[in-house]
Design a protein around this motif. Structure first.
Motif, PDB file in Angstrom:
ATOM      1  N   ARG A   1       0.848  -1.199   0.000  1.00 15.40           N
ATOM      2  CA  ARG A   1       0.000   0.000   0.000  1.00 15.40           C
ATOM      3  C   ARG A   1       0.877   1.239   0.000  1.00 15.40           C
ATOM      4  N   LEU A   2       0.319   2.332  -0.451  1.00 18.58           N
ATOM      5  CA  LEU A   2       1.000   3.619  -0.518  1.00 18.58           C
ATOM      6  C   LEU A   2       0.226   4.614   0.325  1.00 18.58           C
ATOM      7  N   SER A   3       0.947   5.469   1.036  1.00 19.03           N
ATOM      8  CA  SER A   3       0.287   6.515   1.813  1.00 19.03           C
ATOM      9  C   SER A   3       1.180   7.748   1.839  1.00 19.03           C
ATOM     10  N   VAL A   4       0.573   8.873   2.169  1.00 19.20           N
ATOM     11  CA  VAL A   4       1.303  10.126   2.310  1.00 19.20           C
ATOM     12  C   VAL A   4       0.914  10.709   3.659  1.00 19.20           C
ATOM     13  N   SER A   5       1.925  11.148   4.412  1.00 19.41           N
ATOM     14  CA  SER A   5       1.642  11.745   5.708  1.00 19.41           C
ATOM     15  C   SER A   5       2.371  13.074   5.835  1.00 19.41           C
ATOM     16  N   PRO A   6       1.751  14.033   6.537  1.00 21.42           N
ATOM     17  CA  PRO A   6       2.379  15.342   6.716  1.00 21.42           C
ATOM     18  C   PRO A   6       3.524  15.262   7.733  1.00 21.42           C
ATOM     19  N   THR A   7       4.471  16.166   7.592  1.00 23.43           N
ATOM     20  CA  THR A   7       5.545  16.282   8.572  1.00 23.43           C
ATOM     21  C   THR A   7       5.304  17.531   9.416  1.00 23.43           C
ATOM     22  N   GLU A   8       5.996  17.607  10.538  1.00 28.64           N
ATOM     23  CA  GLU A   8       5.816  18.756  11.428  1.00 28.64           C
ATOM     24  C   GLU A   8       6.238  20.069  10.796  1.00 28.64           C
ATOM     25  N   ASP A   9       7.182  20.010   9.850  1.00 33.57           N
ATOM     26  CA  ASP A   9       7.673  21.249   9.230  1.00 33.57           C
ATOM     27  C   ASP A   9       6.876  21.666   7.998  1.00 33.57           C
ATOM     28  N   GLY A  10       5.757  20.991   7.740  1.00 32.92           N
ATOM     29  CA  GLY A  10       4.903  21.362   6.617  1.00 32.92           C
ATOM     30  C   GLY A  10       5.174  20.593   5.342  1.00 32.92           C
TER      31      GLY A  10
END
Length: 149
Positions: free
Chosen positions: A118-127
């Protein structure tokens, strides 16, 4: 045996870093028991190459580095993520037959799905964001810890 193995490398957002990212991942996977030349190793190298290329080309100089994270979770799932600090997330774009580029995410999605992942995208704390792939780990040999990382 540890339930969780990790390795990581941060590289400059430069086209030469794409090959360095591929080599690094191949070395780590080999140390963890996935020999070079297997279908899975080849797929992961291609996925990393495409993700690293995206991190270099599509951040428009706004991400001076990118990071490749590799995780082996309970010898069940291999997770590979590429993080950059640019806020734009990947988009699925139609790739015209005449285009020389624009097919990276299509290739990544196809290879990931073909391997049962599976593929996913997650945000980081720095934007920024991390694009992750998760693939079933089907290697019989036990993983070894990578030292020095």
């Amino acid at each position: 045996m540890a339930d969780h193995q990790e390795a990581s490398v941060t590289l400059p957002s430069d086209p030469a870093s794409v090959a360095a990212a591929r080599r690094y991942v191949a070395e780590v996977l080999s140390e963890w028991g996935l020999p070079d030349g297997t279908d899975t190793a080849d797929s992961v190298r291609l996925i990393v190459s495409e993700l690293a290329t995206n991190a270099v080309q599509h951040t428009f100089g706004q991400s001076p580095t990118f990071t490749v994270d590799i995780r082996l979770e309970r010898e069940e799932w291999l997770r590979v993520g590429v993080t950059d600090s640019h806020p734009r997330w990947p988009k699925r774009l139609p790739a015209a037959v005449q285009q020389d580029n624009g097919r990276g995410m299509v290739i990544i999605r196809w290879l990931t799905a073909e391997a049962g992942g599976r593929l996913s995208v997650s945000p980081t704390e720095d934007g920024g964001k991390t694009v992750w792939i998760a693939l079933p780990w089907a290697v019989g040999a036990p993983a070894r810890t990578r030292t020095g990382c």
